[in-house]
Design an enzyme around this catalytic site. Structure first.
Site, short mmCIF file in Angstrom:
data_model
loop_
_atom_site.label_atom_id
_atom_site.label_comp_id
_atom_site.label_asym_id
_atom_site.label_seq_id
_atom_site.Cartn_x
_atom_site.Cartn_y
_atom_site.Cartn_z
N TYR A 1 -14.90 1.13 16.51
CA TYR A 1 -16.24 0.78 16.04
C TYR A 1 -16.90 -0.19 17.03
O TYR A 1 -16.23 -1.03 17.64
CB TYR A 1 -16.19 0.16 14.64
CG TYR A 1 -15.99 1.18 13.55
CD1 TYR A 1 -17.05 1.97 13.12
CD2 TYR A 1 -14.75 1.38 12.95
CE1 TYR A 1 -16.88 2.93 12.12
CE2 TYR A 1 -14.56 2.33 11.96
CZ TYR A 1 -15.65 3.10 11.56
OH TYR A 1 -15.47 4.05 10.58
N CYS B 1 -7.88 10.15 5.54
CA CYS B 1 -7.92 10.05 7.00
C CYS B 1 -6.61 10.59 7.57
O CYS B 1 -6.61 11.32 8.56
CB CYS B 1 -8.14 8.61 7.44
SG CYS B 1 -9.76 7.98 7.01
N ALA C 1 -15.66 -1.21 8.22
CA ALA C 1 -16.80 -0.30 8.06
C ALA C 1 -16.57 0.52 6.80
O ALA C 1 -15.57 1.22 6.69
CB ALA C 1 -16.95 0.60 9.28
N TYR D 1 -4.50 9.43 -1.86
CA TYR D 1 -3.16 9.76 -1.36
C TYR D 1 -2.07 9.87 -2.42
O TYR D 1 -1.34 10.85 -2.47
CB TYR D 1 -2.73 8.72 -0.31
CG TYR D 1 -3.63 8.68 0.88
CD1 TYR D 1 -3.57 9.68 1.86
CD2 TYR D 1 -4.56 7.65 1.05
CE1 TYR D 1 -4.40 9.64 2.97
CE2 TYR D 1 -5.39 7.62 2.16
CZ TYR D 1 -5.31 8.61 3.12
OH TYR D 1 -6.14 8.58 4.20
N ARG E 1 -7.02 12.86 10.82
CA ARG E 1 -8.30 13.44 11.22
C ARG E 1 -9.25 12.40 11.81
O ARG E 1 -10.10 12.70 12.65
CB ARG E 1 -8.99 14.12 10.03
CG ARG E 1 -9.41 13.14 8.95
CD ARG E 1 -10.35 13.72 7.92
NE ARG E 1 -10.69 12.71 6.93
CZ ARG E 1 -11.71 11.87 7.04
NH1 ARG E 1 -12.51 11.90 8.08
NH2 ARG E 1 -11.94 10.97 6.10
N GLU F 1 0.83 -1.20 0.00
CA GLU F 1 0.00 0.00 0.00
C GLU F 1 0.87 1.25 0.00
O GLU F 1 0.62 2.21 -0.76
CB GLU F 1 -0.93 0.02 1.21
CG GLU F 1 -1.87 1.23 1.19
CD GLU F 1 -2.56 1.47 2.52
OE1 GLU F 1 -3.77 1.77 2.50
OE2 GLU F 1 -1.89 1.38 3.58
N ASP G 1 -9.56 4.64 12.72
CA ASP G 1 -10.19 3.38 13.10
C ASP G 1 -9.15 2.60 13.91
O ASP G 1 -8.24 1.99 13.36
CB ASP G 1 -10.59 2.63 11.82
CG ASP G 1 -11.03 1.19 12.05
OD1 ASP G 1 -11.00 0.71 13.20
OD2 ASP G 1 -11.38 0.53 11.05
N TRP H 1 -8.23 -1.99 -0.20
CA TRP H 1 -9.01 -0.88 -0.75
C TRP H 1 -10.16 -1.38 -1.64
O TRP H 1 -10.85 -0.57 -2.27
CB TRP H 1 -8.11 0.04 -1.57
CG TRP H 1 -7.29 0.98 -0.74
CD1 TRP H 1 -6.07 0.74 -0.15
CD2 TRP H 1 -7.61 2.34 -0.39
NE1 TRP H 1 -5.62 1.84 0.52
CE2 TRP H 1 -6.54 2.84 0.39
CE3 TRP H 1 -8.68 3.18 -0.68
CZ2 TRP H 1 -6.52 4.15 0.89
CZ3 TRP H 1 -8.67 4.48 -0.19
CH2 TRP H 1 -7.60 4.95 0.60
#
Length: 317
Positions: free
Chosen positions: A263, A200, A316, A148, A220, A62, A223, A84
């Site tokens: 979560y 994120c 999620a 990104y 920001r 990634e 998870d 993703w």
């Protein structure tokens, strides 16, 4: 216990004890706090969690995808990286091109309905096959927009040009190491509507002192159970790569949060992880003579990683 892993486990305990119950975009629900910071001394070892197995090769592929400026999941799928998929899959099943069974709210339904899960798995397999084998399909549904990699390597200007932020920050570290402007931003308000998922991890800054390179990330939204372990390792790896590129040693990774959340369908998994005793951190080596812009997965070697077993949890979306 490694202070690095303790910083993460302390965050988990803090959110369980003090978190506010909140609804969220995914309709899953969270326990959330606002404003938190963790520090990881990279001299202690590479901060890949040991209280559960974290798939390091997925983190590497990634990050290299970001560094290459790529935004299409085809590269990830070619490296057996599926993290993703759901965002691209969502674009397909909500399009006029899709004619399979109803996939509305597939993220929740696939965890609760075994019959639906079979349909979902079948459609996801079709989707992945098409991304890998059909150029037109991959171009239409595999691209995630200005996420990104695009922002890091080709930030769009009002003059119709692009800025390679990552290249510029590396040049700045090499030639003006004590600058306070070693910053890369992924949060481009104009591009948010075209992104599958707004960033994120929104911006990061480098700092040079005593021959060491440190990095601070502002995230920001985090998870904590599924995403944050990846983020810690990914930005630690980025720090290692850029430090090597610039002839520096890795210093600290500082992880600063806005909304840090667990979560509600991850609570049992977090409790399980907290019951485990952390182990020694692994070490990382990077092949000599390889540029950060040309590095491949096989150039990065993780040694002595002996974690507890992985803990499954739904994503999620």
């Amino acid at each position: 216990m490694s202070m690095s892993e303790k910083a993460y486990l302390d965050l988990c305990e803090k959110v369980l004890a003090e978190g506010t119950k909140k609804d969220d975009r995914t309709n899953t629900g969270t326990l959330s706090i606002f404003g938190h910071q963790m520090r990881f001394n990279l001299a202690e070892g590479f901060p890949l969690l040991t209280t559960k197995k974290v798939p390091f090769r997925l983190i590497v592929s990634e990050l290299l995808w970001f560094i290459k400026g790529d935004t299409n999941i085809r590269y990830l799928l070619r490296h057996n990286n599926n993290i993703w998929n759901e965002w691209a899959f969502k674009k397909w099943v909500e399009s006029e091109d899709y004619n399979g069974p109803d996939m509305t709210d597939f993220g929740h339904r696939s965890t609760k309905d075994p019959t639906f899960k079979k349909d979902y798995d079948k459609q996801m397999a079709i989707f992945k096959k098409n991304i890998l084998e059909d150029d037109d399909f991959a171009e239409k549904f595999g691209d995630l927009g200005s996420v990104y990699g695009s922002q890091w390597r080709a930030w769009k200007t009002t003059q119709g040009e692009t800025i390679d932020q990552l290249k510029e920050v590396i040049d700045s570290i090499k030639h003006n190491p004590y600058s306070r402007r070693h910053i890369v931003s992924a949060w481009n308000p104009e591009d948010i509507p075209t992104m599958a998922l707004p960033p994120c991890h929104t911006m990061f800054q480098f700092y040079v002192a005593d021959g060491k390179l440190s990095c601070q990330l502002y995230q920001r939204s985090g998870d904590i159970f599924l995403g944050v372990p990846f983020n810690i390792a990914s930005y630690a790896l980025l720090t290692y790569l850029i430090a090597k590129e610039c002839g520096l040693e890795p210093g600290e990774f500082i992880h600063t949060f806005g909304d840090a959340h667990i979560y509600t369908n991850h609570l049992e998994q977090v409790q399980t992880q907290l019951e485990r005793e952390p182990k020694a951190l692994p070490t990382l080596s990077i092949k000599d003579g390889v540029s950060v812009f040309d590095v491949e997965i096989e150039d990065i070697d993780l040694k002595n990683y002996d974690p507890h077993p992985s803990i499954k949890a739904p994503v999620a979306v």
